[in-house]
Motif scaffolding. Structure first.
Motif, mmCIF file in Angstrom:
data_model
loop_
_atom_site.group_PDB
_atom_site.id
_atom_site.type_symbol
_atom_site.label_atom_id
_atom_site.label_comp_id
_atom_site.label_asym_id
_atom_site.label_seq_id
_atom_site.Cartn_x
_atom_site.Cartn_y
_atom_site.Cartn_z
ATOM 1 N N THR A 12 1.866 -2.438 13.113
ATOM 2 C CA THR A 12 1.400 -3.063 11.867
ATOM 3 C C THR A 12 1.358 -2.056 10.731
ATOM 4 O OG1 THR A 12 0.053 -4.659 13.095
ATOM 5 C CG2 THR A 12 -0.585 -4.234 10.822
ATOM 6 N N ARG A 13 0.845 -0.857 11.015
ATOM 7 C CA ARG A 13 0.751 0.179 9.980
ATOM 8 C C ARG A 13 2.147 0.592 9.511
ATOM 9 N NH1 ARG A 13 -1.795 3.443 12.816
ATOM 10 N NH2 ARG A 13 -3.911 2.708 12.374
ATOM 11 N N THR A 14 3.074 0.711 10.455
ATOM 12 C CA THR A 14 4.457 1.070 10.112
ATOM 13 C C THR A 14 5.051 0.027 9.179
ATOM 14 O OG1 THR A 14 4.702 2.134 12.278
ATOM 15 C CG2 THR A 14 6.740 1.614 11.082
ATOM 16 N N TYR A 15 4.862 -1.244 9.542
ATOM 17 C CA TYR A 15 5.371 -2.339 8.707
ATOM 18 C C TYR A 15 4.730 -2.296 7.316
ATOM 19 C CZ TYR A 15 6.673 -6.879 6.952
ATOM 20 O OH TYR A 15 7.192 -7.872 6.157
ATOM 21 N N THR A 16 3.420 -2.074 7.277
ATOM 22 C CA THR A 16 2.680 -2.083 6.014
ATOM 23 C C THR A 16 3.235 -1.042 5.051
ATOM 24 O OG1 THR A 16 0.684 -2.803 7.186
ATOM 25 C CG2 THR A 16 0.387 -1.876 4.989
ATOM 26 N N TYR A 17 3.393 0.189 5.516
ATOM 27 C CA TYR A 17 3.891 1.247 4.637
ATOM 28 C C TYR A 17 5.359 1.038 4.253
ATOM 29 C CZ TYR A 17 -0.351 4.052 4.899
ATOM 30 O OH TYR A 17 -1.653 4.502 4.779
ATOM 31 N N ARG A 18 6.149 0.578 5.202
ATOM 32 C CA ARG A 18 7.568 0.382 4.908
ATOM 33 C C ARG A 18 7.772 -0.731 3.877
ATOM 34 N NH1 ARG A 18 12.999 0.862 7.754
ATOM 35 N NH2 ARG A 18 14.174 -0.879 6.886
ATOM 36 N N ASN A 19 6.888 -1.746 3.897
ATOM 37 C CA ASN A 19 7.059 -2.917 3.025
ATOM 38 C C ASN A 19 5.995 -3.031 1.934
ATOM 39 O OD1 ASN A 19 9.323 -4.581 4.424
ATOM 40 N ND2 ASN A 19 7.990 -3.894 6.087
ATOM 41 N N ILE A 20 5.362 -1.905 1.620
ATOM 42 C CA ILE A 20 4.214 -1.919 0.708
ATOM 43 C C ILE A 20 4.564 -2.497 -0.678
ATOM 44 C CG2 ILE A 20 4.476 0.438 -0.230
ATOM 45 C CD1 ILE A 20 1.141 -1.026 1.033
ATOM 46 N N ASN A 21 5.832 -2.396 -1.077
ATOM 47 C CA ASN A 21 6.231 -2.923 -2.396
ATOM 48 C C ASN A 21 7.024 -4.225 -2.304
ATOM 49 O OD1 ASN A 21 5.051 -0.824 -3.941
ATOM 50 N ND2 ASN A 21 6.753 0.520 -3.363
ATOM 51 N N ARG A 22 6.872 -4.930 -1.181
ATOM 52 C CA ARG A 22 7.678 -6.139 -0.966
ATOM 53 C C ARG A 22 7.428 -7.206 -2.033
ATOM 54 N NH1 ARG A 22 8.702 -9.274 4.801
ATOM 55 N NH2 ARG A 22 10.767 -9.959 4.236
ATOM 56 N N HIS A 23 6.175 -7.278 -2.519
ATOM 57 C CA HIS A 23 5.836 -8.262 -3.550
ATOM 58 C C HIS A 23 5.499 -7.572 -4.881
ATOM 59 C CE1 HIS A 23 5.898 -12.063 -1.308
ATOM 60 N NE2 HIS A 23 5.468 -11.375 -0.269
ATOM 61 N N PHE A 24 6.179 -6.451 -5.123
ATOM 62 C CA PHE A 24 5.932 -5.679 -6.346
ATOM 63 C C PHE A 24 6.096 -6.544 -7.595
ATOM 64 C CE2 PHE A 24 7.415 -2.817 -9.771
ATOM 65 C CZ PHE A 24 6.355 -1.918 -9.803
ATOM 66 N N ALA A 25 7.145 -7.385 -7.594
ATOM 67 C CA ALA A 25 7.417 -8.253 -8.751
ATOM 68 C C ALA A 25 6.308 -9.280 -8.966
ATOM 69 C CB ALA A 25 8.764 -8.958 -8.582
ATOM 70 N N ASP A 26 5.596 -9.609 -7.883
ATOM 71 C CA ASP A 26 4.502 -10.589 -7.981
ATOM 72 C C ASP A 26 3.160 -9.909 -8.276
ATOM 73 O OD1 ASP A 26 6.372 -12.575 -7.080
ATOM 74 O OD2 ASP A 26 6.050 -11.873 -5.030
ATOM 75 N N ARG A 27 3.207 -8.579 -8.442
ATOM 76 C CA ARG A 27 2.027 -7.772 -8.753
ATOM 77 C C ARG A 27 1.007 -7.669 -7.619
ATOM 78 N NH1 ARG A 27 0.891 -8.725 -15.227
ATOM 79 N NH2 ARG A 27 3.023 -8.277 -15.883
ATOM 80 N N TYR A 28 1.485 -7.769 -6.409
ATOM 81 C CA TYR A 28 0.645 -7.438 -5.255
ATOM 82 C C TYR A 28 1.551 -6.858 -4.183
ATOM 83 C CZ TYR A 28 2.093 -12.067 -3.424
ATOM 84 O OH TYR A 28 2.819 -13.151 -2.999
ATOM 85 N N ASN A 29 0.963 -6.322 -3.099
ATOM 86 C CA ASN A 29 1.758 -5.594 -2.096
ATOM 87 C C ASN A 29 2.384 -6.487 -1.044
ATOM 88 O OD1 ASN A 29 -0.805 -3.422 -2.645
ATOM 89 N ND2 ASN A 29 1.258 -2.717 -2.991
ATOM 90 N N LEU A 30 1.541 -7.183 -0.271
ATOM 91 C CA LEU A 30 2.020 -7.980 0.858
ATOM 92 C C LEU A 30 1.320 -9.332 0.853
ATOM 93 C CD1 LEU A 30 1.627 -5.065 3.401
ATOM 94 C CD2 LEU A 30 3.812 -6.146 2.940
ATOM 95 N N CYS A 31 2.019 -10.384 1.344
ATOM 96 C CA CYS A 31 1.392 -11.697 1.453
ATOM 97 C C CYS A 31 0.747 -11.835 2.839
ATOM 98 C CB CYS A 31 2.406 -12.813 1.200
ATOM 99 S SG CYS A 31 3.691 -12.976 2.460
ATOM 100 N N ASP A 32 -0.047 -12.900 3.033
ATOM 101 C CA ASP A 32 -0.782 -13.042 4.297
ATOM 102 C C ASP A 32 -0.145 -14.040 5.263
ATOM 103 O OD1 ASP A 32 -1.336 -15.397 3.020
ATOM 104 O OD2 ASP A 32 -3.515 -15.132 2.941
#
Length: 255
Positions: free
Chosen positions: A31-51
């Protein structure tokens, strides 16, 4: 919210409760690996990750002591390739005894997401499944994907898949198994097709896309005293575990 608190919440949502701490450590590092690798996945939406399943399922913070301890005991640990790049930490419910090479599902071939023979998950709840499909429904699905034969003979559609293969074939027609899985809402893309008269019997193995770590296999490994490091190295061959401070983002994600 602190990243480690977030990781614990995801581990509870994705991994459930009441399991061995080594299993939760495994899920925490993934989970931590995924979080850091995809931390900017929703950068355009002004947040990091969806739930949701687009990113990682998250229902909020957890007070589960075993999960919080597992996260604390692996704090900052991530999975990387030999050059310290964060991996694609894919996982699924049950591989049915053999994980899937990534190219069978996502077209791209990744060296650490390869076929791994897994003896641990085969007695678990999601190891096997069956489904009956009418010959008409099967043929309609194939036709929608370019099949152009007039036959309605069920025996022509029989296909045996003892080890995971990429394509289902009938005559000269081929179609990737993951396309069939998605079209018919099947539990996995690893199944054989049997002639059952006016219908076809699909006998399948596993649950999920089959790539990366098999959760039910990892649960069994952890219950047998195998460490989270060894579980991770079993399912992601050739990888290592290091502190996030020493890890690199993949070139294609660097902005």
């Amino acid at each position: 919210c602190d990243i480690e608190d977030y990781v614990a919440g995801v581990v509870k949502a994705e991994g459930g409760t009441g399991k061995n701490e080594e299993y939760f450590k495994t899920q925490a590092v993934i989970t931590r690996t995924y979080t850091y690798r995809n931390i900017n996945r929703h950068f355009a939406d002004r947040y990091n990750l969806c739930d949701g399943t687009h990113c990682q399922v998250y229902f909020g913070l957890t007070t589960d002591t075993i999960i919080n301890n597992a996260v604390r005991h692996t704090s900052g640990k991530v999975i990387v390739t030999s050059d310290s790049t964060l991996i694609i930490s894919a996982f699924h419910s049950n591989c049915g005894g053999e994980t899937s090479p990534s190219e069978y599902v996502w077209v791209i071939s990744v060296p650490y997401l390869t076929r791994v023979k897994d003896p641990y998950c085969t007695s678990s709840p999601n190891a096997t499944w069956e489904k009956k499909v009418s010959v008409r429904e099967w043929k309609n699905m194939l036709t929608a994907n370019g099949f152009a034969d007039v036959t309605d003979n069920a025996s022509q559609f029989a296909f045996s898949q003892n080890s995971r293969t990429m394509h289902y074939t009938t005559g000269s027609f081929r179609i990737p198994f993951y396309v069939i899985r998605n079209a018919l809402g099947l539990r996995s893309a690893w199944f054989s097709v049997y002639d059952a008269g006016d219908s076809l019997l699909l006998k399948g193995r596993g649950y999920g896309h089959g790539v990366g770590l098999c959760q039910e296999g990892a649960i069994v490994m952890a219950s047998r005293g195998i460490s989270y490091e060894d579980i991770i190295k079993f399912y992601y061959p050739g990888t290592g575990i290091i502190d996030i401070g020493n890890a690199k983002m993949p070139a294609e994600i660097k902005k």
